[in-house]
Write a protein that holds these residues in place. Structure first.
Motif, PDB file in Angstrom:
ATOM      1  N   MET A 442       0.899  -1.176   0.212  1.00 37.12           N
ATOM      2  CA  MET A 442      -0.305   0.312  -0.346  1.00 37.12           C
ATOM      3  C   MET A 442       0.592   1.324   0.190  1.00 37.12           C
ATOM      4  SD  MET A 442      -3.475  -1.143  -0.245  1.00 37.12           S
ATOM      5  CE  MET A 442      -2.359  -2.592  -0.665  1.00 37.12           C
ATOM      6  N   HIS A 443       2.180   0.916   0.553  1.00 41.34           N
ATOM      7  CA  HIS A 443       2.779   2.879   1.087  1.00 41.34           C
ATOM      8  C   HIS A 443       3.687   2.424  -0.452  1.00 41.34           C
ATOM      9  CE1 HIS A 443       5.653   4.734   3.339  1.00 41.34           C
ATOM     10  NE2 HIS A 443       6.452   4.147   2.802  1.00 41.34           N
ATOM     11  N   SER A 444       3.939   1.516  -1.679  1.00 43.06           N
ATOM     12  CA  SER A 444       4.684   1.833  -2.999  1.00 43.06           C
ATOM     13  C   SER A 444       3.369   3.073  -3.795  1.00 43.06           C
ATOM     14  CB  SER A 444       4.577   0.476  -3.420  1.00 43.06           C
ATOM     15  OG  SER A 444       5.486  -0.258  -3.007  1.00 43.06           O
ATOM     16  N   ILE A 445       2.268   2.164  -3.346  1.00 42.45           N
ATOM     17  CA  ILE A 445       1.276   2.991  -4.489  1.00 42.45           C
ATOM     18  C   ILE A 445       1.110   4.436  -3.968  1.00 42.45           C
ATOM     19  CG2 ILE A 445      -1.075   2.704  -5.222  1.00 42.45           C
ATOM     20  CD1 ILE A 445       0.625   0.603  -6.643  1.00 42.45           C
ATOM     21  N   ALA A 446       0.964   4.082  -2.114  1.00 46.82           N
ATOM     22  CA  ALA A 446       0.858   5.296  -2.360  1.00 46.82           C
ATOM     23  C   ALA A 446       1.261   6.359  -2.148  1.00 46.82           C
ATOM     24  CB  ALA A 446       0.673   5.396  -0.083  1.00 46.82           C
ATOM     25  N   HIS A 447       2.726   6.577  -2.525  1.00 46.61           N
ATOM     26  CA  HIS A 447       3.952   7.104  -2.571  1.00 46.61           C
ATOM     27  C   HIS A 447       4.356   7.580  -4.155  1.00 46.61           C
ATOM     28  CE1 HIS A 447       6.746   8.491   0.026  1.00 46.61           C
ATOM     29  NE2 HIS A 447       7.448   7.336   0.528  1.00 46.61           N
ATOM     30  N   LEU A 448       3.854   6.638  -4.955  1.00 44.02           N
ATOM     31  CA  LEU A 448       3.407   6.692  -6.050  1.00 44.02           C
ATOM     32  C   LEU A 448       3.115   7.894  -6.673  1.00 44.02           C
ATOM     33  CD1 LEU A 448       5.119   5.689  -8.977  1.00 44.02           C
ATOM     34  CD2 LEU A 448       3.023   4.057  -8.788  1.00 44.02           C
ATOM     35  N   THR A 449       1.041   7.675  -6.018  1.00 44.91           N
ATOM     36  CA  THR A 449       0.459   8.442  -6.257  1.00 44.91           C
ATOM     37  C   THR A 449       0.292   9.338  -5.469  1.00 44.91           C
ATOM     38  OG1 THR A 449      -0.967   7.141  -4.904  1.00 44.91           O
ATOM     39  CG2 THR A 449      -1.156   6.670  -7.804  1.00 44.91           C
ATOM     40  N   ALA A 450       0.816  10.262  -4.844  1.00 40.57           N
ATOM     41  CA  ALA A 450       0.614  10.956  -2.924  1.00 40.57           C
ATOM     42  C   ALA A 450       0.716  12.427  -4.057  1.00 40.57           C
ATOM     43  CB  ALA A 450       1.842  10.611  -2.227  1.00 40.57           C
ATOM     44  N   ARG A 451       1.728  13.087  -4.711  1.00 42.41           N
ATOM     45  CA  ARG A 451       1.780  14.172  -5.176  1.00 42.41           C
ATOM     46  C   ARG A 451       0.613  14.556  -6.109  1.00 42.41           C
ATOM     47  NH1 ARG A 451       4.878  18.637  -5.239  1.00 42.41           N
ATOM     48  NH2 ARG A 451       6.047  17.882  -3.111  1.00 42.41           N
ATOM     49  N   ASP A 452      -0.108  13.740  -6.840  1.00 44.19           N
ATOM     50  CA  ASP A 452      -0.899  13.833  -7.784  1.00 44.19           C
ATOM     51  C   ASP A 452      -2.188  13.757  -6.939  1.00 44.19           C
ATOM     52  OD1 ASP A 452       0.348  14.262 -10.154  1.00 44.19           O
ATOM     53  OD2 ASP A 452       0.388  12.315 -10.680  1.00 44.19           O
ATOM     54  N   VAL A 453      -2.217  13.050  -6.204  1.00 44.42           N
ATOM     55  CA  VAL A 453      -3.795  13.059  -5.494  1.00 44.42           C
ATOM     56  C   VAL A 453      -3.863  14.556  -4.295  1.00 44.42           C
ATOM     57  CG1 VAL A 453      -4.853  12.375  -2.914  1.00 44.42           C
ATOM     58  CG2 VAL A 453      -3.611  10.653  -4.818  1.00 44.42           C
ATOM     59  N   ALA A 454      -2.629  15.227  -3.777  1.00 47.11           N
ATOM     60  CA  ALA A 454      -2.440  16.236  -2.822  1.00 47.11           C
ATOM     61  C   ALA A 454      -2.490  17.254  -3.504  1.00 47.11           C
ATOM     62  CB  ALA A 454      -1.001  16.012  -1.812  1.00 47.11           C
ATOM     63  N   ALA A 456      -4.585  17.381  -7.354  1.00 41.74           N
ATOM     64  CA  ALA A 456      -5.180  17.670  -7.844  1.00 41.74           C
ATOM     65  C   ALA A 456      -6.662  18.750  -7.800  1.00 41.74           C
ATOM     66  CB  ALA A 456      -5.931  16.724  -7.329  1.00 41.74           C
ATOM     67  N   PHE A 457      -7.111  18.928  -6.529  1.00 46.27           N
ATOM     68  CA  PHE A 457      -7.800  20.231  -6.115  1.00 46.27           C
ATOM     69  C   PHE A 457      -6.057  20.870  -5.600  1.00 46.27           C
ATOM     70  CE2 PHE A 457     -10.720  16.737  -6.877  1.00 46.27           C
ATOM     71  CZ  PHE A 457     -11.286  17.404  -7.833  1.00 46.27           C
ATOM     72  N   ASP A 458      -6.840  22.432  -5.387  1.00 46.11           N
ATOM     73  CA  ASP A 458      -6.344  22.961  -4.297  1.00 46.11           C
ATOM     74  C   ASP A 458      -7.321  22.961  -2.887  1.00 46.11           C
ATOM     75  OD1 ASP A 458      -5.248  25.383  -2.737  1.00 46.11           O
ATOM     76  OD2 ASP A 458      -6.114  26.775  -3.929  1.00 46.11           O
ATOM     77  N   LEU A 459      -5.699  22.259  -1.835  1.00 47.94           N
ATOM     78  CA  LEU A 459      -6.612  22.161  -1.037  1.00 47.94           C
ATOM     79  C   LEU A 459      -6.241  22.858   0.305  1.00 47.94           C
ATOM     80  CD1 LEU A 459      -6.195  18.006  -0.843  1.00 47.94           C
ATOM     81  CD2 LEU A 459      -8.231  19.909  -1.438  1.00 47.94           C
ATOM     82  N   SER A 460      -6.368  24.615  -0.045  1.00 43.61           N
ATOM     83  CA  SER A 460      -4.811  25.025   0.738  1.00 43.61           C
ATOM     84  C   SER A 460      -5.873  26.136   2.545  1.00 43.61           C
ATOM     85  CB  SER A 460      -3.960  26.003   0.686  1.00 43.61           C
ATOM     86  OG  SER A 460      -5.134  26.589  -0.568  1.00 43.61           O
ATOM     87  N   GLN A 481       3.441  18.242   3.366  1.00 41.15           N
ATOM     88  CA  GLN A 481       4.965  18.713   2.424  1.00 41.15           C
ATOM     89  C   GLN A 481       4.120  19.999   1.602  1.00 41.15           C
ATOM     90  OE1 GLN A 481       7.768  17.459   0.932  1.00 41.15           O
ATOM     91  NE2 GLN A 481       8.377  15.975   2.561  1.00 41.15           N
ATOM     92  N   VAL A 482       2.905  19.602   1.041  1.00 36.46           N
ATOM     93  CA  VAL A 482       2.061  20.817  -0.688  1.00 36.46           C
ATOM     94  C   VAL A 482       1.782  21.882   0.738  1.00 36.46           C
ATOM     95  CG1 VAL A 482       0.839  20.649  -2.027  1.00 36.46           C
ATOM     96  CG2 VAL A 482       1.931  18.948  -1.640  1.00 36.46           C
ATOM     97  N   TYR A 483       1.243  21.070   2.017  1.00 38.88           N
ATOM     98  CA  TYR A 483       0.363  22.490   2.575  1.00 38.88           C
ATOM     99  C   TYR A 483       0.672  22.685   3.468  1.00 38.88           C
ATOM    100  CZ  TYR A 483      -3.140  21.609  -0.891  1.00 38.88           C
ATOM    101  OH  TYR A 483      -3.535  21.200  -2.285  1.00 38.88           O
ATOM    102  N   PRO A 505       9.053   8.645   7.000  1.00 43.10           N
ATOM    103  CA  PRO A 505       9.959   9.273   6.999  1.00 43.10           C
ATOM    104  C   PRO A 505      10.629  10.278   7.816  1.00 43.10           C
ATOM    105  CG  PRO A 505       8.732  10.895   6.818  1.00 43.10           C
ATOM    106  CD  PRO A 505       7.323   9.542   7.402  1.00 43.10           C
ATOM    107  N   SER A 506      12.596  10.270   7.410  1.00 45.52           N
ATOM    108  CA  SER A 506      13.043  10.773   8.377  1.00 45.52           C
ATOM    109  C   SER A 506      13.281  12.626   8.132  1.00 45.52           C
ATOM    110  CB  SER A 506      14.151  10.559   8.187  1.00 45.52           C
ATOM    111  OG  SER A 506      14.637  10.457   7.393  1.00 45.52           O
ATOM    112  N   GLY A 507      13.548  13.418   8.974  1.00 43.37           N
ATOM    113  CA  GLY A 507      12.664  15.103   8.514  1.00 43.37           C
ATOM    114  C   GLY A 507      12.018  15.661   9.265  1.00 43.37           C
ATOM    115  N   GLN A 508      11.690  16.972   9.285  1.00 44.20           N
ATOM    116  CA  GLN A 508      11.190  17.770  10.369  1.00 44.20           C
ATOM    117  C   GLN A 508       9.251  18.263   9.814  1.00 44.20           C
ATOM    118  OE1 GLN A 508      12.694  19.387   7.752  1.00 44.20           O
ATOM    119  NE2 GLN A 508      12.767  21.071   7.227  1.00 44.20           N
ATOM    120  N   HIS A 509       9.529  17.267   8.717  1.00 48.37           N
ATOM    121  CA  HIS A 509       8.019  16.865   9.011  1.00 48.37           C
ATOM    122  C   HIS A 509       6.779  16.075   9.261  1.00 48.37           C
ATOM    123  CE1 HIS A 509       8.014  20.443   5.098  1.00 48.37           C
ATOM    124  NE2 HIS A 509       9.144  19.719   5.131  1.00 48.37           N
ATOM    125  N   THR A 510       7.356  15.534   9.808  1.00 57.20           N
ATOM    126  CA  THR A 510       6.879  14.841  10.790  1.00 57.20           C
ATOM    127  C   THR A 510       5.791  14.636  11.988  1.00 57.20           C
ATOM    128  OG1 THR A 510       8.241  14.131  12.392  1.00 57.20           O
ATOM    129  CG2 THR A 510       8.427  12.626  10.541  1.00 57.20           C
TER     130      THR A 510
END
Ligand code: TTP
Length: 629
Positions: A442-454, A456-460, A481-483, A505-510
């Protein structure tokens, strides 16, 4: 002067180039072809997601361009042309199709995607032979495509913008012109250079050779039933051979399966073999000559599909792509020794993978292609390794029971795994290993699609979101990351939440992502402005979906919204084979199915979600958004 006898066949014909491309005109003029230019009015707006491969899109667009011109010229009582040629060039990178940029930003977006990487340039070509009979237009269509691989160097932002400001990218697929300034961006080209510029001249001549000089009886009499008469060169053909197009045209119509099969072309790597589109005389058991139409290439490809899938699965299971990332290029014997497999078996597997474009084979040994490095190694950001292993270990046994699933109309977990799970996901959670494998998939597919899903519409406008069934949080991390002002709660079953740390993921966005365990059918849902259901509804039958949507609707205040990410079928359910096969996938293992846009609209409407917006992303998941009023 026409050097090539094949082109000489067109001298007495009225040939029309259905293209405004100055490059195409130049390529064909340079070889002495005489033709008129009638640019096509066909708008290049075919639904990309309805094609299983990028070249199919290019071929279909080329065909539609040529058909539009052939029909227009016939209707307008101009003299009907004898031959209309249409072409369409596209650039394909990471399974996405790039056409001409609409503005500078778009050109920048395209060139950034190509930067430092190998991509494919496909030109689809359609050759239409027209005949006017009783004022009716009769047409014989031949189509084919050519693929050329092009690699860009690593280019600085400054250079990209300088190139964009030159104005050159704007009327060219992928935003570059290899024949001019764009040539400076290119590290290598594998295949036909003119194909990149817009017209695969060599393949075009071979195709004409097939049409006007089909294989002679002498050449094919000794061939076995399954042999493919091929035309590899056209240079030694002379006008002396007695054949013409009309004598052989019947064979470019329908094959026995009803699939139009004219001009199927196979291009692998740099070498292309062309299958003829003509009737091949065969001898039956009584020695009487009979006719069989051209090989049904699409069907043969489908018959082989499972072998290709399994070769990919086994190479992934053996971690051959990981091995080659670290140690390639390597010889079969060394790979076999390191992996612990037989040399003869490994060599065949590696050769099969190379022929499928997953590996490169050179005198130094086997190495990964760029896409194998990106998608097939187990540790890359966009790795599909998890999903491939899930496909091998879980989906494959289920699919071997597809016949039962179709007969009985229900899932086959009991036959595939010897037990009947009451709850769909119980199967996954009985063992830690299976659970992690499922989550990795599920993680593989979610990663591959996440940017386009995030995006597709302005969710700000939303401050908080709850990803119901959000599994490892791959989409949640992309959203924050996007919002940057968004906080996301991932809500999933306790067995899932207990294992999410491995995927963090490691980093400050967690920080803006939190995990809450619960069952969305039974427990209270966390409060949020936006409720996300990604690849959830397709798991369930309508009755269960109504339970879930009524719970979401109850907590969703006016101004709040629901976002679905699913493969959306076209309303007639006939175009998108990836999604329709996914629906079979749901049949063998769940009580759910893939649904069309109007089916999702109807489900949502019953729970007060009107004004439903749907975005087809071109990625594996499409997005549906509905703000509650
Ligand atoms: C990648 C690449 C494309 N191209 C051009 C070839 C095509 O003209 C164009 C792709 O757009 P197309 O839609 O294939 O063709 P077109 O719009 O120019 O003409 P028509 O629709 O009338 O047939 O990009 C180059 O000239 N150089 C390149 O390196």
């Amino acid at each position: 002067m026409v050097l090539n006898p094949v082109l000489g066949k067109l001298v007495s014909k009225r040939v029309v180039l259905a293209s405004a491309s100055p490059r195409r005109r130049e390529i064909l003029t340079n070889v002495g072809l005489r033709f008129e230019v009638v640019p096509s009015w066909f708008k290049e707006t075919l639904e990309k997601s309805s094609f299983t491969a990028p070249y199919e899109y290019a071929v279909e667009t080329a065909k539609q361009k040529a058909l539009e011109v052939a029909n227009r010229m016939h209707v307008k009582h101009m003299r009907t042309p004898d031959v209309v040629i249409g072409a369409d060039t596209i650039v394909s990178v990471d399974e996405q199709i790039l056409e001409k940029p609409v503005d500078k930003q778009d050109a920048y977006r395209m060139l950034s995607r190509l930067n430092g990487k190998e991509h494919s340039v496909f030109t689809g070509v359609a050759i239409i032979h027209c005949h006017s009979k009783d004022n009716q237009l009769e047409m014989e269509i031949t189509d084919f495509y050519e693929e050329t691989k092009v690699k860009f160097s690593e280019l600085s932002e400054e250079l990209l913008w300088e190139y964009i400001d030159s104005g050159e990218p704007m009327d060219k697929a992928g935003g570059y012109g290899i024949q001019a300034l764009g040539g400076m961006l290119v590290e290598y080209v594998h295949g036909d250079f003119l194909n990149v510029v817009g017209f695969p001249l060599n393949h075009f001549c071979k195709k004409l050779a097939e049409l006007y000089y089909p294989p002679s009886k002498h050449n094919i009499q000794h061939k076995k039933y399954d042999s493919i008469p091929s035309v590899d060169t056209f240079e030694n053909l002379s006008d002396g051979e007695s054949s013409n197009f009309t004598e052989h045209k019947a064979a470019s119509k329908l094959d026995h399966s009803g699939m139009r099969s004219s001009g199927a072309a196979y291009t692998s790597g740099n070498t292309s073999a062309v299958r003829t589109g003509f009737t091949v005389p065969l001898e039956n058991q009584n020695g009487v000559s009979q006719s069989a139409s051209k090989l049904p290439s699409k069907i043969l490809e489908l018959m082989d599909g499972f072998r290709a899938s399994k070769a990919l699965f086994v190479a992934s299971k053996l971690k051959i792509f990981d091995h080659l990332k670290d140690k390639g290029p390597a010889k079969a014997v060394d790979i076999a020794n390191d992996v612990g497999t037989s040399v003869c078996g490994t060599e065949r597997l590696l050769d099969a993978c190379a022929s499928l474009g997953l590996l490169e084979k050179t005198p130094q040994g086997y190495s990964n292609t760029d896409s194998a490095n990106t998608y097939l190694t187990s540790d890359g950001k966009y790795s599909l390794h998890g999903y491939i292993i899930h496909s091998n270990d879980h989906l494959w046994p289920l699919f071997t029971n597809l016949e039962f699933a179709v007969k009985e109309g229900s899932r086959q977990n009991h036959r595939a795994f010897g037990k009947k799970a009451d709850d769909l996901f119980k199967d996954y959670y009985h063992s830690q290993e299976v659970n992690q494998r499922f989550m990795a998939a599920m993680h593989s597919i979610a990663h591959l699609t996440a940017r386009d899903v995030a995006t597709a519409f302005d969710l700000s406008q939303f401050k908080s979101a709850c990803d119901l069934g959000g599994c490892t949080g791959a989409l949640a991390y992309e959203l924050v990351q996007v919002y940057p002002n968004l906080k996301v709660t991932v809500f999933d079953l306790p067995e899932v939440i207990a294992n999410t740390s491995y995927f963090q993921p490691s980093g400050q966005h967690t920080a803006p992502v939190t995990f809450v365990s619960g069952d969305f059918f039974k427990d209270n849902l966390p409060e949020a402005d936006l409720y996300i259901l990604s690849r959830v509804l397709h798991d369930w039958p309508d009755e269960k979906i109504h339970v879930l949507l009524s719970k979401v609707s109850a907590v969703c205040r006016p101004g709040c919204a629901i976002l679905l990410a699913e493969m959306v079928l076209d309303d007639e359910k006939k175009n998108r084979s990836t999604a329709l096969l996914q629906s079979l996938n749901m049949l063998v293992q769940t009580e759910g199915k893939e649904r069309s846009g109007s089916e999702y609209q109807a489900l949502l409407k019953q729970h007060g979600f009107k004004n439903v917006k749907i975005r087809i992303t071109g990625n594996l998941l499409d997005v549906i958004l509905c703000v509650k009023t």
